[in-house]
Design a protein around this motif. Structure first.
Motif, mmCIF file in Angstrom:
data_model
loop_
_atom_site.group_PDB
_atom_site.id
_atom_site.type_symbol
_atom_site.label_atom_id
_atom_site.label_comp_id
_atom_site.label_asym_id
_atom_site.label_seq_id
_atom_site.Cartn_x
_atom_site.Cartn_y
_atom_site.Cartn_z
ATOM 1 N N GLN A 21 -50.904 10.163 -8.552
ATOM 2 C CA GLN A 21 -50.506 11.409 -7.924
ATOM 3 C C GLN A 21 -49.014 11.441 -7.616
ATOM 4 O O GLN A 21 -48.457 12.512 -7.359
ATOM 5 C CB GLN A 21 -51.307 11.613 -6.634
ATOM 6 N N LEU A 22 -48.352 10.282 -7.624
ATOM 7 C CA LEU A 22 -46.926 10.226 -7.332
ATOM 8 C C LEU A 22 -46.064 10.208 -8.587
ATOM 9 O O LEU A 22 -44.844 10.285 -8.498
ATOM 10 C CB LEU A 22 -46.620 8.980 -6.487
ATOM 11 N N GLN A 23 -46.684 10.100 -9.740
ATOM 12 C CA GLN A 23 -45.920 10.021 -10.984
ATOM 13 C C GLN A 23 -45.436 11.404 -11.409
ATOM 14 O O GLN A 23 -46.082 12.418 -11.136
ATOM 15 C CB GLN A 23 -46.777 9.389 -12.085
ATOM 16 N N THR A 24 -44.306 11.430 -12.080
ATOM 17 C CA THR A 24 -43.710 12.701 -12.495
ATOM 18 C C THR A 24 -43.374 12.699 -13.978
ATOM 19 O O THR A 24 -43.275 11.639 -14.606
ATOM 20 C CB THR A 24 -42.422 12.996 -11.704
ATOM 21 N N VAL A 25 -43.199 13.900 -14.515
ATOM 22 C CA VAL A 25 -42.669 14.087 -15.867
ATOM 23 C C VAL A 25 -41.408 14.931 -15.727
ATOM 24 O O VAL A 25 -41.201 15.598 -14.715
ATOM 25 C CB VAL A 25 -43.685 14.792 -16.791
ATOM 26 N N THR A 26 -40.573 14.882 -16.728
ATOM 27 C CA THR A 26 -39.311 15.627 -16.692
ATOM 28 C C THR A 26 -39.366 16.786 -17.676
ATOM 29 O O THR A 26 -39.651 16.588 -18.859
ATOM 30 C CB THR A 26 -38.123 14.709 -17.036
ATOM 31 N N LEU A 27 -39.096 17.989 -17.177
ATOM 32 C CA LEU A 27 -39.088 19.182 -18.014
ATOM 33 C C LEU A 27 -37.669 19.722 -18.157
ATOM 34 O O LEU A 27 -36.868 19.627 -17.230
ATOM 35 C CB LEU A 27 -39.963 20.285 -17.405
ATOM 36 N N LYS A 28 -37.378 20.286 -19.309
ATOM 37 C CA LYS A 28 -36.125 21.014 -19.481
ATOM 38 C C LYS A 28 -36.219 22.327 -18.709
ATOM 39 O O LYS A 28 -37.256 22.984 -18.708
ATOM 40 C CB LYS A 28 -35.865 21.300 -20.961
ATOM 41 N N SER A 29 -35.142 22.682 -18.035
ATOM 42 C CA SER A 29 -35.146 23.882 -17.197
ATOM 43 C C SER A 29 -34.101 24.872 -17.697
ATOM 44 O O SER A 29 -32.986 24.484 -18.060
ATOM 45 C CB SER A 29 -34.856 23.502 -15.743
ATOM 46 N N TYR A 30 -34.488 26.166 -17.709
ATOM 47 C CA TYR A 30 -33.600 27.214 -18.200
ATOM 48 C C TYR A 30 -33.627 28.405 -17.249
ATOM 49 O O TYR A 30 -34.611 28.653 -16.543
ATOM 50 C CB TYR A 30 -34.026 27.694 -19.592
ATOM 51 N N CYS A 31 -32.542 29.153 -17.261
ATOM 52 C CA CYS A 31 -32.463 30.428 -16.556
ATOM 53 C C CYS A 31 -32.427 31.538 -17.608
ATOM 54 O O CYS A 31 -31.613 31.476 -18.545
ATOM 55 C CB CYS A 31 -31.218 30.472 -15.679
ATOM 56 N N LEU A 32 -33.304 32.514 -17.476
ATOM 57 C CA LEU A 32 -33.338 33.641 -18.405
ATOM 58 C C LEU A 32 -32.463 34.742 -17.830
ATOM 59 O O LEU A 32 -32.808 35.370 -16.822
ATOM 60 C CB LEU A 32 -34.776 34.127 -18.598
ATOM 61 N N SER A 33 -31.313 34.958 -18.463
ATOM 62 C CA SER A 33 -30.350 35.935 -17.953
ATOM 63 C C SER A 33 -29.743 36.707 -19.104
ATOM 64 O O SER A 33 -29.303 36.118 -20.103
ATOM 65 C CB SER A 33 -29.245 35.217 -17.159
ATOM 66 N N ASN A 34 -29.732 38.040 -18.980
ATOM 67 C CA ASN A 34 -29.150 38.922 -20.004
ATOM 68 C C ASN A 34 -29.688 38.627 -21.401
ATOM 69 O O ASN A 34 -28.953 38.630 -22.385
ATOM 70 C CB ASN A 34 -27.624 38.796 -19.999
ATOM 71 N N GLY A 35 -30.986 38.365 -21.460
ATOM 72 C CA GLY A 35 -31.630 38.177 -22.755
ATOM 73 C C GLY A 35 -31.393 36.829 -23.395
ATOM 74 O O GLY A 35 -31.731 36.645 -24.565
ATOM 75 N N GLN A 36 -30.843 35.861 -22.650
ATOM 76 C CA GLN A 36 -30.560 34.548 -23.214
ATOM 77 C C GLN A 36 -31.066 33.454 -22.282
ATOM 78 O O GLN A 36 -31.100 33.621 -21.055
ATOM 79 C CB GLN A 36 -29.054 34.358 -23.446
ATOM 80 N N LEU A 37 -31.447 32.313 -22.866
ATOM 81 C CA LEU A 37 -31.833 31.154 -22.082
ATOM 82 C C LEU A 37 -30.599 30.304 -21.823
ATOM 83 O O LEU A 37 -29.912 29.888 -22.759
ATOM 84 C CB LEU A 37 -32.884 30.322 -22.810
ATOM 85 N N ILE A 38 -30.314 30.059 -20.562
ATOM 86 C CA ILE A 38 -29.173 29.232 -20.174
ATOM 87 C C ILE A 38 -29.700 27.886 -19.685
ATOM 88 O O ILE A 38 -30.510 27.815 -18.760
ATOM 89 C CB ILE A 38 -28.359 29.911 -19.061
ATOM 90 N N ASP A 39 -29.255 26.826 -20.336
ATOM 91 C CA ASP A 39 -29.700 25.474 -19.999
ATOM 92 C C ASP A 39 -29.212 25.099 -18.604
ATOM 93 O O ASP A 39 -28.008 25.106 -18.330
ATOM 94 C CB ASP A 39 -29.158 24.486 -21.037
ATOM 95 N N THR A 40 -30.135 24.769 -17.711
ATOM 96 C CA THR A 40 -29.753 24.364 -16.353
ATOM 97 C C THR A 40 -30.115 22.909 -16.065
ATOM 98 O O THR A 40 -30.170 22.492 -14.909
ATOM 99 C CB THR A 40 -30.424 25.275 -15.302
ATOM 100 N N GLY A 41 -30.373 22.138 -17.113
ATOM 101 C CA GLY A 41 -30.629 20.714 -16.943
ATOM 102 C C GLY A 41 -32.107 20.369 -16.991
ATOM 103 O O GLY A 41 -32.880 20.984 -17.720
ATOM 104 N N GLU A 42 -32.508 19.374 -16.217
ATOM 105 C CA GLU A 42 -33.886 18.902 -16.198
ATOM 106 C C GLU A 42 -34.426 18.913 -14.775
ATOM 107 O O GLU A 42 -33.657 18.881 -13.807
ATOM 108 C CB GLU A 42 -33.982 17.488 -16.780
ATOM 109 N N ILE A 43 -35.753 18.951 -14.668
ATOM 110 C CA ILE A 43 -36.380 18.982 -13.351
ATOM 111 C C ILE A 43 -37.691 18.201 -13.414
ATOM 112 O O ILE A 43 -38.429 18.293 -14.402
ATOM 113 C CB ILE A 43 -36.621 20.441 -12.896
ATOM 114 N N PRO A 44 -37.994 17.392 -12.379
ATOM 115 C CA PRO A 44 -39.260 16.643 -12.383
ATOM 116 C C PRO A 44 -40.427 17.507 -11.927
ATOM 117 O O PRO A 44 -40.270 18.381 -11.076
ATOM 118 C CB PRO A 44 -38.988 15.512 -11.385
#
Length: 226
Positions: A113-136
């Motif tokens: 229950q304490l283990q995590t995975v890392t996902l790529k995170s993006y912001c959807l703005s003005n019709g484009q995906l902006i890379d905002t790094g990674e998030i657990p």
């Protein structure tokens, strides 16, 4: 004089696959096969012939953050056998923190229950995906959603945060990330007869040809603040 780089006595066979079961919180080779997209027979072969997979070790390390030496070396291996950098940073920590680290690591390994995975995170703005790094994200939550983290990204908008399953690109019914003439948006899509799609745009619904849009993934989870 060049320093000789000797090999280690790596964890192999059943000890190796048991370690993978432990850190993933599962009990069978079938579960491992599903998690790693590796045939169950491959894990059985490793057990029979006392082998391991350094690729899975690296992949697990990159996805979970668990140190490589904890994944591939037998329990109890002294850090003094490794490069000094593995233990050097501990010298600068308070004694109470140094004492707590082994039990903290063991708690993570033994408690799925304490283990995590890392996902790529993006912001959807003005019709484009902006890379905002990674998030657990909690591995437990990924499993409860029935998601393979390798196919999932996080997409944030002004309205909500979405977990997007990129392996689902054949729109049937639901919310999807779509590309219309190079502009991305999250819309409700319903498949219609004749290879047509009903796509919601605000309060309107348009019937369009399937080939007029590109489906980039299905919204599997929506997180909103009430």
């Amino acid at each position: 004089m060049r320093t000789k780089i000797d090999t280690f006595e790596y964890t192999k066979g059943e000890a190796f696959t048991e370690k993978l079961k432990e850190i993933n919180g599962v009990k069978s080779l079938g579960d491992l096969a599903e998690i790693y997209s590796v045939p169950k027979t491959t894990f059985s072969t490793w057990n029979t012939h006392n082998r391991n997979s350094h690729e899975l070790v690296v992949r697990t390390h990159l996805r979970t953050g668990i140190p490589i030496h904890e994944l591939i070396l037998p329990e109890g291996t002294s850090l003094e056998e490794l490069h000094h950098s593995f233990s050097k940073h501990l010298d600068n920590l308070p004694h109470s923190v140094r004492e707590a680290i082994p039990s903290y690591n063991a708690n993570i390994l033994n408690n799925p229950q304490l283990q995590t995975v890392t996902l790529k995170s993006y912001c959807l703005s003005n019709g484009q995906l902006i890379d905002t790094g990674e998030i657990p994200y909690p591995l437990r939550r990924m499993n409860s959603f029935g998601l393979n983290s390798e196919n999932v990204i996080e997409v944030e908008t002004n309205d909500a945060i979405y977990l997007l399953d990129q392996s689902s690109t054949d729109a049937v019914s639901g919310d999807y990330l779509i590309d219309v003439d190079g502009r991305l948006s999250i819309n409700q899509v319903q498949r219609l007869p004749g290879r047509k799609l009903a796509v919601g745009f605000g309060r309107s619904t348009l019937e369009i040809e399937e080939h007029d849009i590109k489906v980039l993934g299905r919204v599997a989870v929506t997180l909103k603040k009430d």
